[in-house]
Write a protein that holds these residues in place. Sequence first.
Motif, PDB file in Angstrom:
ATOM      1  N   ALA A 267       0.875  -1.278  -0.060  1.00  0.00           N
ATOM      2  CA  ALA A 267      -0.063   0.071   0.022  1.00  0.00           C
ATOM      3  C   ALA A 267       0.856   1.348   0.185  1.00  0.00           C
ATOM      4  CB  ALA A 267      -0.896   0.041   1.172  1.00  0.00           C
ATOM      5  N   HIS A 268       1.915   1.411   0.551  1.00  0.00           N
ATOM      6  CA  HIS A 268       2.859   2.440   0.881  1.00  0.00           C
ATOM      7  C   HIS A 268       3.546   2.717  -0.505  1.00  0.00           C
ATOM      8  CE1 HIS A 268       6.795   4.361   1.897  1.00  0.00           C
ATOM      9  NE2 HIS A 268       6.387   4.999   2.536  1.00  0.00           N
ATOM     10  N   ALA A 269       3.986   1.622  -1.314  1.00  0.00           N
ATOM     11  CA  ALA A 269       4.456   1.517  -2.459  1.00  0.00           C
ATOM     12  C   ALA A 269       3.651   2.348  -3.706  1.00  0.00           C
ATOM     13  CB  ALA A 269       4.901   0.313  -2.932  1.00  0.00           C
ATOM     14  N   ILE A 270       2.119   1.822  -3.305  1.00  0.00           N
ATOM     15  CA  ILE A 270       1.172   2.720  -4.117  1.00  0.00           C
ATOM     16  C   ILE A 270       0.860   3.913  -3.946  1.00  0.00           C
ATOM     17  CG2 ILE A 270      -1.250   2.130  -4.783  1.00  0.00           C
ATOM     18  CD1 ILE A 270      -0.861  -0.695  -4.422  1.00  0.00           C
ATOM     19  N   ASP A 271       1.006   4.525  -2.572  1.00  0.00           N
ATOM     20  CA  ASP A 271       0.502   5.803  -1.891  1.00  0.00           C
ATOM     21  C   ASP A 271       1.309   5.940  -0.768  1.00  0.00           C
ATOM     22  OD1 ASP A 271      -0.033   8.256  -1.278  1.00  0.00           O
ATOM     23  OD2 ASP A 271      -2.184   7.944  -2.208  1.00  0.00           O
ATOM     24  N   ASN A 272       2.613   6.812  -0.628  1.00  0.00           N
ATOM     25  CA  ASN A 272       3.116   6.527   0.529  1.00  0.00           C
ATOM     26  C   ASN A 272       2.537   7.634   1.448  1.00  0.00           C
ATOM     27  OD1 ASN A 272       3.688   9.355  -0.451  1.00  0.00           O
ATOM     28  ND2 ASN A 272       6.019   8.717  -0.880  1.00  0.00           N
ATOM     29  N   ASN A 273       1.409   8.465   1.264  1.00  0.00           N
ATOM     30  CA  ASN A 273       0.861   9.355   2.126  1.00  0.00           C
ATOM     31  C   ASN A 273      -0.044   8.258   3.377  1.00  0.00           C
ATOM     32  OD1 ASN A 273       1.630  11.735   1.223  1.00  0.00           O
ATOM     33  ND2 ASN A 273      -0.175  11.826  -0.338  1.00  0.00           N
ATOM     34  N   ILE A 274      -0.152   7.054   3.002  1.00  0.00           N
ATOM     35  CA  ILE A 274      -0.802   6.221   4.001  1.00  0.00           C
ATOM     36  C   ILE A 274      -0.291   6.186   5.482  1.00  0.00           C
ATOM     37  CG2 ILE A 274       0.331   4.190   3.179  1.00  0.00           C
ATOM     38  CD1 ILE A 274      -2.205   2.493   3.503  1.00  0.00           C
ATOM     39  N   LEU A 275       1.124   6.392   5.290  1.00  0.00           N
ATOM     40  CA  LEU A 275       1.847   6.211   6.835  1.00  0.00           C
ATOM     41  C   LEU A 275       1.246   7.242   7.441  1.00  0.00           C
ATOM     42  CD1 LEU A 275       5.562   5.342   6.122  1.00  0.00           C
ATOM     43  CD2 LEU A 275       3.605   3.877   6.735  1.00  0.00           C
ATOM     44  N   ASP A 276       1.087   8.477   7.211  1.00  0.00           N
ATOM     45  CA  ASP A 276       0.296   9.474   7.988  1.00  0.00           C
ATOM     46  C   ASP A 276      -0.907   9.256   8.801  1.00  0.00           C
ATOM     47  OD1 ASP A 276       2.378  11.417   6.712  1.00  0.00           O
ATOM     48  OD2 ASP A 276       0.711  12.391   5.766  1.00  0.00           O
ATOM     49  N   TYR A 277      -1.793   8.188   8.273  1.00  0.00           N
ATOM     50  CA  TYR A 277      -2.895   7.784   8.941  1.00  0.00           C
ATOM     51  C   TYR A 277      -2.606   6.473   9.928  1.00  0.00           C
ATOM     52  CZ  TYR A 277      -4.817  11.099   6.021  1.00  0.00           C
ATOM     53  OH  TYR A 277      -5.114  12.286   5.372  1.00  0.00           O
ATOM     54  N   CYS A 278      -1.446   5.839   9.860  1.00  0.00           N
ATOM     55  CA  CYS A 278      -1.266   4.513  10.426  1.00  0.00           C
ATOM     56  C   CYS A 278      -0.579   4.467  11.844  1.00  0.00           C
ATOM     57  CB  CYS A 278      -0.286   3.713   9.629  1.00  0.00           C
ATOM     58  SG  CYS A 278      -0.736   3.299   8.191  1.00  0.00           S
ATOM     59  N   ILE A 279      -1.022   3.614  12.623  1.00  0.00           N
ATOM     60  CA  ILE A 279      -0.501   3.612  14.314  1.00  0.00           C
ATOM     61  C   ILE A 279      -0.056   2.329  14.386  1.00  0.00           C
ATOM     62  CG2 ILE A 279      -0.906   3.697  16.640  1.00  0.00           C
ATOM     63  CD1 ILE A 279      -2.799   6.015  16.366  1.00  0.00           C
ATOM     64  N   PHE A 280       1.029   1.971  14.499  1.00  0.00           N
ATOM     65  CA  PHE A 280       1.709   0.565  14.744  1.00  0.00           C
ATOM     66  C   PHE A 280       1.679  -0.054  16.050  1.00  0.00           C
ATOM     67  CE2 PHE A 280       3.010   2.602  11.140  1.00  0.00           C
ATOM     68  CZ  PHE A 280       3.258   1.718  10.008  1.00  0.00           C
ATOM     69  N   SER A 281       0.875  -0.981  16.148  1.00  0.00           N
ATOM     70  CA  SER A 281       0.373  -1.462  17.493  1.00  0.00           C
ATOM     71  C   SER A 281       1.612  -2.271  18.340  1.00  0.00           C
ATOM     72  CB  SER A 281      -0.853  -2.504  17.434  1.00  0.00           C
ATOM     73  OG  SER A 281      -0.358  -3.661  16.348  1.00  0.00           O
ATOM     74  N   HIS A 282       2.409  -3.241  17.755  1.00  0.00           N
ATOM     75  CA  HIS A 282       3.430  -3.876  18.175  1.00  0.00           C
ATOM     76  C   HIS A 282       4.484  -4.305  17.390  1.00  0.00           C
ATOM     77  CE1 HIS A 282       2.339  -8.082  17.477  1.00  0.00           C
ATOM     78  NE2 HIS A 282       1.832  -7.427  16.544  1.00  0.00           N
ATOM     79  N   THR A 283       5.602  -4.500  17.638  1.00  0.00           N
ATOM     80  CA  THR A 283       6.696  -5.275  17.236  1.00  0.00           C
ATOM     81  C   THR A 283       6.411  -7.093  17.208  1.00  0.00           C
ATOM     82  OG1 THR A 283       8.233  -3.584  17.623  1.00  0.00           O
ATOM     83  CG2 THR A 283       9.192  -5.752  16.703  1.00  0.00           C
ATOM     84  N   SER A 284       6.201  -7.282  16.118  1.00  0.00           N
ATOM     85  CA  SER A 284       6.099  -9.018  16.165  1.00  0.00           C
ATOM     86  C   SER A 284       7.359  -9.713  16.488  1.00  0.00           C
ATOM     87  CB  SER A 284       5.654  -9.328  14.746  1.00  0.00           C
ATOM     88  OG  SER A 284       5.430 -10.945  14.716  1.00  0.00           O
ATOM     89  N   GLY A 285       7.096 -10.937  17.022  1.00  0.00           N
ATOM     90  CA  GLY A 285       8.363 -11.757  17.117  1.00  0.00           C
ATOM     91  C   GLY A 285       8.748 -12.432  16.035  1.00  0.00           C
ATOM     92  N   GLU A 286       8.078 -12.278  14.902  1.00  0.00           N
ATOM     93  CA  GLU A 286       8.505 -12.835  13.607  1.00  0.00           C
ATOM     94  C   GLU A 286       9.585 -11.938  13.138  1.00  0.00           C
ATOM     95  OE1 GLU A 286       7.953 -15.494  10.274  1.00  0.00           O
ATOM     96  OE2 GLU A 286       7.188 -15.477  12.336  1.00  0.00           O
ATOM     97  N   GLN A 287      10.709 -12.809  12.984  1.00  0.00           N
ATOM     98  CA  GLN A 287      12.080 -11.943  12.635  1.00  0.00           C
ATOM     99  C   GLN A 287      11.977 -10.781  11.740  1.00  0.00           C
ATOM    100  OE1 GLN A 287      15.314 -12.693  10.918  1.00  0.00           O
ATOM    101  NE2 GLN A 287      14.507 -13.823   9.029  1.00  0.00           N
ATOM    102  N   GLY A 288      11.423 -10.915  10.569  1.00  0.00           N
ATOM    103  CA  GLY A 288      11.371 -10.060   9.818  1.00  0.00           C
ATOM    104  C   GLY A 288      10.799  -8.752   9.946  1.00  0.00           C
ATOM    105  N   HIS A 289       9.876  -8.477  10.995  1.00  0.00           N
ATOM    106  CA  HIS A 289       8.779  -7.666  11.387  1.00  0.00           C
ATOM    107  C   HIS A 289       9.517  -6.297  11.721  1.00  0.00           C
ATOM    108  CE1 HIS A 289       5.427  -5.382  13.366  1.00  0.00           C
ATOM    109  NE2 HIS A 289       5.017  -5.334  12.117  1.00  0.00           N
ATOM    110  N   GLU A 290      10.605  -6.524  12.462  1.00  0.00           N
ATOM    111  CA  GLU A 290      11.362  -5.328  13.154  1.00  0.00           C
ATOM    112  C   GLU A 290      12.140  -4.418  11.889  1.00  0.00           C
ATOM    113  OE1 GLU A 290      14.571  -4.194  16.436  1.00  0.00           O
ATOM    114  OE2 GLU A 290      13.638  -6.129  16.655  1.00  0.00           O
ATOM    115  N   LYS A 291      12.692  -5.463  10.843  1.00  0.00           N
ATOM    116  CA  LYS A 291      13.098  -4.792   9.900  1.00  0.00           C
ATOM    117  C   LYS A 291      12.195  -4.002   8.859  1.00  0.00           C
ATOM    118  CE  LYS A 291      16.610  -8.650   9.414  1.00  0.00           C
ATOM    119  NZ  LYS A 291      16.193  -9.407  10.387  1.00  0.00           N
ATOM    120  N   MET A 292      11.014  -4.630   8.739  1.00  0.00           N
ATOM    121  CA  MET A 292      10.057  -3.751   7.993  1.00  0.00           C
ATOM    122  C   MET A 292       9.451  -2.493   8.741  1.00  0.00           C
ATOM    123  SD  MET A 292       6.902  -6.664   7.419  1.00  0.00           S
ATOM    124  CE  MET A 292       6.848  -7.633   6.290  1.00  0.00           C
ATOM    125  N   LEU A 293       9.498  -2.487   9.966  1.00  0.00           N
ATOM    126  CA  LEU A 293       9.384  -1.168  10.927  1.00  0.00           C
ATOM    127  C   LEU A 293      10.397  -0.213  10.494  1.00  0.00           C
ATOM    128  CD1 LEU A 293       7.786  -2.705  13.904  1.00  0.00           C
ATOM    129  CD2 LEU A 293       6.612  -1.856  11.963  1.00  0.00           C
TER     130      LEU A 293
END
Length: 343
Positions: A267-293
């Motif tokens: 979604a961010h690659a389609i429209d990067n303005n989306i991040l303005d509206y996002c709140i990130f609830s938690h960091t997952s224990g799945e190892q890739g998630h922290e890298k995504m954030l």
Amino acid sequence: MITPISTTLVTELQKKIDFKTKPIGSLGTLEKIALQIGQIQNTLTPELHQPAVVVFAGDHGIVKNKPISPYPQEVTQQMVLNFVQGGAAINVFCKQHNIELFIVDAGVNGTFDYTTHLLNHKIASGTSDYSEGKAMSVEACETALDAGRNVIQQLHLQGTNIVGFGEMGIGNTSAAALLMSYFTNTPIENCVGKGTGLDDKGVHTKGEILSEVFDFHKDQIETPIDALVSFGGFEIVMLCGAMLEAARLQMTVLIDGFIVTSALLAAHAIDNNILDYCIFSHTSGEQGHEKMLSHLQVSPILNLGMRLGEGSGVAVAYPIIQSAVNFLNEMATFESANVSEAN
């Protein structure tokens, strides 16, 4: 198109936050959340109306042919039934915090009796095996994006202005890892995790399989839609469409863990303005998630070692978000409480 977040009231909002009866900055992340939601709603007195969590469910064709998950595909259907019966973690947490829960059949390999809270947007009974070809057609991808948008439009009509997202689908951590690798330019081995509980050997095997899949598709991907068509699940594509629509409608968007964030990468690659509206609830224990954030340059509210999915992180974080809005609206100022300010 998503409108960038309003900054009209940012100075007044910050002044309102700073003049509460507390040292400046002492409520930490709560102050940042209050400021963001005030900007999203373009008001000094934001309100949270009819909070909802939407869980999109879908199956992945590769699960039938490759050892990427310790669980069989039928668990997706069984867990959707568990959601309907109120027995999953997300049911417990939504009930606790008065959040309305909706489950969407995006592409589960099974049949259901659909209800007000179990919605039928099934594209097909799972995607195709992306180790052999594309996960879906372009047409199916566009239909799934539209279905996600439709779900949010209906919630918006009922008055919801804050929505969180979850997912269910055996094999969907693999799809998420492939999307992560593409959108963040991260080697696939650094994106692959345990999913629903693989041991170290299983994670290694999963990584080898997905590395071959990525190499098979990479030269044919030029757009975010191409990536979703190649690797996505119907639930991930619907998540992408739903997030984009929620932000377009200026709703507050609550992001869960690894799989939901993979949809957000698209979604961010389609429209990067989306991040303005996002709140990130938690960091997952799945190892890739922290890298995504880190790639998105965002900070989550919680880090509890959770990696369940279902939107569970959203539901657990919601009362913190509610606290941020409540202090902004209800906490006294130095002037109203007749308390002396700092020199």
